[in-house]
Each structure stands twice: as C-alpha cells, then as structure tokens.
Design a protein around this motif. Structure first.
Motif, PDB file in Angstrom:
ATOM      1  N   LYS A 153       0.855  -1.187  -0.044  1.00  0.00           N
ATOM      2  CA  LYS A 153       0.035  -0.016   0.090  1.00  0.00           C
ATOM      3  C   LYS A 153       0.864   1.189   0.013  1.00  0.00           C
ATOM      4  CE  LYS A 153      -4.467  -1.241   1.687  1.00  0.00           C
ATOM      5  NZ  LYS A 153      -5.747  -0.821   2.437  1.00  0.00           N
ATOM      6  N   LYS A 154       2.062   1.148   0.781  1.00  0.00           N
ATOM      7  CA  LYS A 154       2.866   2.522   0.946  1.00  0.00           C
ATOM      8  C   LYS A 154       3.502   2.475  -0.495  1.00  0.00           C
ATOM      9  CE  LYS A 154       4.203   2.201   5.654  1.00  0.00           C
ATOM     10  NZ  LYS A 154       4.956   1.800   6.547  1.00  0.00           N
ATOM     11  N   ALA A 155       3.881   1.436  -1.364  1.00  0.00           N
ATOM     12  CA  ALA A 155       4.473   1.652  -2.620  1.00  0.00           C
ATOM     13  C   ALA A 155       3.334   2.281  -3.445  1.00  0.00           C
ATOM     14  CB  ALA A 155       4.989   0.198  -3.109  1.00  0.00           C
ATOM     15  N   VAL A 156       2.163   1.751  -3.701  1.00  0.00           N
ATOM     16  CA  VAL A 156       1.208   2.189  -4.700  1.00  0.00           C
ATOM     17  C   VAL A 156       0.704   3.612  -4.214  1.00  0.00           C
ATOM     18  CG1 VAL A 156       0.590   0.106  -5.582  1.00  0.00           C
ATOM     19  CG2 VAL A 156      -0.740   1.086  -3.855  1.00  0.00           C
ATOM     20  N   ASN A 157       0.805   4.280  -3.166  1.00  0.00           N
ATOM     21  CA  ASN A 157       0.487   5.299  -2.662  1.00  0.00           C
ATOM     22  C   ASN A 157       1.671   6.553  -2.346  1.00  0.00           C
ATOM     23  OD1 ASN A 157      -2.377   4.721  -2.510  1.00  0.00           O
ATOM     24  ND2 ASN A 157      -1.982   3.721  -0.775  1.00  0.00           N
ATOM     25  N   ASN A 158       2.782   5.830  -2.749  1.00  0.00           N
ATOM     26  CA  ASN A 158       4.018   6.839  -2.458  1.00  0.00           C
ATOM     27  C   ASN A 158       3.798   7.864  -3.419  1.00  0.00           C
ATOM     28  OD1 ASN A 158       6.811   7.725  -3.322  1.00  0.00           O
ATOM     29  ND2 ASN A 158       7.257   6.006  -2.096  1.00  0.00           N
ATOM     30  N   PRO A 159       4.074   9.139  -2.792  1.00  0.00           N
ATOM     31  CA  PRO A 159       3.914  10.415  -3.446  1.00  0.00           C
ATOM     32  C   PRO A 159       4.607  10.697  -4.487  1.00  0.00           C
ATOM     33  CG  PRO A 159       4.355  10.678  -1.089  1.00  0.00           C
ATOM     34  CD  PRO A 159       4.493   9.211  -1.474  1.00  0.00           C
ATOM     35  N   LYS A 160       5.867   9.969  -4.684  1.00  0.00           N
ATOM     36  CA  LYS A 160       6.900  10.257  -5.627  1.00  0.00           C
ATOM     37  C   LYS A 160       6.710   9.108  -6.536  1.00  0.00           C
ATOM     38  CE  LYS A 160      11.649  11.162  -6.863  1.00  0.00           C
ATOM     39  NZ  LYS A 160      12.973  11.061  -6.563  1.00  0.00           N
ATOM     40  N   ASP A 161       6.540   7.857  -6.319  1.00  0.00           N
ATOM     41  CA  ASP A 161       6.464   6.687  -7.327  1.00  0.00           C
ATOM     42  C   ASP A 161       5.378   6.075  -7.642  1.00  0.00           C
ATOM     43  OD1 ASP A 161       9.515   7.264  -7.684  1.00  0.00           O
ATOM     44  OD2 ASP A 161       9.871   6.072  -5.569  1.00  0.00           O
ATOM     45  N   GLY A 162       4.305   6.219  -6.623  1.00  0.00           N
ATOM     46  CA  GLY A 162       3.111   5.457  -6.590  1.00  0.00           C
ATOM     47  C   GLY A 162       2.450   5.359  -7.847  1.00  0.00           C
ATOM     48  N   LYS A 163       2.308   6.494  -8.559  1.00  0.00           N
ATOM     49  CA  LYS A 163       1.569   6.407  -9.762  1.00  0.00           C
ATOM     50  C   LYS A 163       2.030   5.504 -10.944  1.00  0.00           C
ATOM     51  CE  LYS A 163      -0.687  10.882  -9.473  1.00  0.00           C
ATOM     52  NZ  LYS A 163      -0.948  12.286  -9.976  1.00  0.00           N
ATOM     53  N   GLU A 164       3.514   5.682 -11.004  1.00  0.00           N
ATOM     54  CA  GLU A 164       4.242   4.809 -11.855  1.00  0.00           C
ATOM     55  C   GLU A 164       3.996   3.403 -11.574  1.00  0.00           C
ATOM     56  OE1 GLU A 164       8.205   6.273 -12.063  1.00  0.00           O
ATOM     57  OE2 GLU A 164       7.546   8.259 -13.017  1.00  0.00           O
ATOM     58  N   ILE A 165       4.221   3.022 -10.306  1.00  0.00           N
ATOM     59  CA  ILE A 165       4.332   1.678  -9.801  1.00  0.00           C
ATOM     60  C   ILE A 165       2.802   1.074 -10.187  1.00  0.00           C
ATOM     61  CG2 ILE A 165       4.079   0.328  -7.670  1.00  0.00           C
ATOM     62  CD1 ILE A 165       6.563   2.190  -6.744  1.00  0.00           C
ATOM     63  N   LEU A 166       1.764   1.815  -9.966  1.00  0.00           N
ATOM     64  CA  LEU A 166       0.453   1.456 -10.199  1.00  0.00           C
ATOM     65  C   LEU A 166       0.271   1.050 -11.640  1.00  0.00           C
ATOM     66  CD1 LEU A 166      -2.246   0.720  -8.371  1.00  0.00           C
ATOM     67  CD2 LEU A 166      -2.751   3.060  -8.558  1.00  0.00           C
ATOM     68  N   GLU A 167       0.700   2.077 -12.221  1.00  0.00           N
ATOM     69  CA  GLU A 167       0.474   1.876 -13.770  1.00  0.00           C
ATOM     70  C   GLU A 167       1.143   0.632 -14.318  1.00  0.00           C
ATOM     71  OE1 GLU A 167       2.384   4.632 -17.332  1.00  0.00           O
ATOM     72  OE2 GLU A 167       1.249   5.477 -16.104  1.00  0.00           O
ATOM     73  N   GLU A 168       2.484   0.436 -13.726  1.00  0.00           N
ATOM     74  CA  GLU A 168       3.012  -0.888 -14.089  1.00  0.00           C
ATOM     75  C   GLU A 168       2.405  -2.068 -13.710  1.00  0.00           C
ATOM     76  OE1 GLU A 168       5.985  -2.994 -15.925  1.00  0.00           O
ATOM     77  OE2 GLU A 168       5.761  -0.854 -16.193  1.00  0.00           O
ATOM     78  N   LEU A 169       1.817  -2.158 -12.664  1.00  0.00           N
ATOM     79  CA  LEU A 169       1.207  -3.113 -12.081  1.00  0.00           C
ATOM     80  C   LEU A 169      -0.033  -3.434 -12.984  1.00  0.00           C
ATOM     81  CD1 LEU A 169       1.443  -2.671  -8.215  1.00  0.00           C
ATOM     82  CD2 LEU A 169       2.441  -4.661  -9.386  1.00  0.00           C
ATOM     83  N   ARG A 170      -0.567  -2.621 -13.207  1.00  0.00           N
ATOM     84  CA  ARG A 170      -1.847  -2.690 -14.103  1.00  0.00           C
ATOM     85  C   ARG A 170      -1.387  -3.298 -15.300  1.00  0.00           C
ATOM     86  NH1 ARG A 170      -4.965   2.635 -11.811  1.00  0.00           N
ATOM     87  NH2 ARG A 170      -6.076   1.478 -10.191  1.00  0.00           N
TER      88      ARG A 170
END
Length: 190
Positions: A153-170
């Motif tokens: 949850k911290k990773a996908v909500n990370n202010p700096k990297d979260g959007k990119e991480i979520l995009e990659e997971l999707r």
C-alpha cells in the motif's frame, strides 16, 4: 597553532574537492539527462571516484544499462553498493535488486531484503514494492501478509513513485501476471 593551521588547510581542501565533485556531477547529470552518455560518463566517473554518492549511483546506472560504457553488471553493482553505503535510497534498492536476481553479484535474497528495507524506510517506492513482494512470497524473509499489505500500500500510494508503480502493476495484470493481479487485489486498486 601548527595543528590548527593544518586542520584549516585540510578543511579548505576538502571543501574544494567536494565542490569540484558536485560540479562534475551536475555537468554529468545534465549530459546524462540529455542522453549524451558518452560525454556524461567521464564526468560522472571522476565525481564518483571522489565519493559523490549521486554520481556513484548514476555511474552504476550507466554500467547497468550500457549507457556510454559497455554494459557490465559487476561494475554496476560495485557503484550501486558504494552509493548505497552512503545512504542513497535509489542505490539501496538497486543493490537489493542485484542481490535478489544474482546480477553482478552472487544471489542472496536475505541480503537483498536488508537493502530493500533500507530503501523502503527512506520512502523509496520501488524498495517498498520489493519489500512488500518479499513479505508476500516469503522470499528472503518470513512471509507476513499484514506487513506485505502495509508495504505494498505504501508503494502504490507513494507520493513520488506510486502512480508509476500502479501503472506498471496494471500493465502487468493486463499481460496476465498473476503476482500483479494479487497485489492489486491486496491494495484494493484493481
């Protein structure tokens, strides 16, 4: 008096060297960002050899990706490790990744997790994701569903990297990656 003069002289020299390394790094970074890797490497190399942790990390990236130098996993790992030992979260994540995969160094999942922890605690999104995955799968550390969920949850909500991480997971989910499907379910971001 003589010792005081010597200390003052050493302090001045150290400051000049540090400024020089910083200037070289900034010049090298600018060239690197412009994808002029061949010109960037000598500046980054000199700054890295002077102990500049950001230059060490970026030089590691050059060897990791073959930017301006011949790709060399061992040298990439060495430079990442130098930077990581100085506290660079990005480098700490890369050292963990190298150890996890056995890239440029002997595979050691336990040590990989130690580096992921260091990166994650500095709010590095990739480190948080890697640590969450380690807890999820119990690789290099005892499986713990609660800790896995917390770090993921911290990773996908990370202010700096979260959007990119979520995009990659999707993207990985769309490609049929079962781990990505599971992670997205855990974090409630299907």
């Amino acid at each position: 008096m003589r010792q005081l003069l010597l200390v003052l002289l050493l302090t001045i020299c150290t400051g000049v060297l540090a400024q020089s390394a910083e200037k070289l790094y900034e010049e090298g970074k600018k060239l690197y960002d412009a994808k002029n890797y061949t010109a960037a490497v000598p500046k980054l190399q000199t700054a890295a050899e002077k102990g500049h942790k950001k230059a060490q990390y970026r030089l590691g990236r050059c060897y990791d990706k073959g930017h301006g130098v011949e790709k060399n996993d061992e040298k990439a790992y060495e430079w990442y490790l130098k930077s990581a030992k100085q506290g660079s979260a990005k480098a700490q994540y890369q050292v963990g990744k190298c150890l996890k995969n056995g890239t440029g160094v002997e595979k050691d999942r336990k040590k990989a997790v130690e580096w992921f922890v260091k990166a994650a605690k500095q709010d590095n999104g990739d480190g948080q994701l890697a640590l969450g995955k380690a807890y999820l799968k119990g690789k290099g550390i005892a499986a713990d569903a609660d800790k896995a969920k917390s770090w993921l949850k911290k990773a996908v909500n990370n202010p700096k990297d979260g959007k990119e991480i979520l995009e990659e997971l999707r993207k990985e989910k769309a490609e049929g990656d079962e781990d990505a499907v599971r992670i997205l379910e855990i974090v409630g971001k299907n």
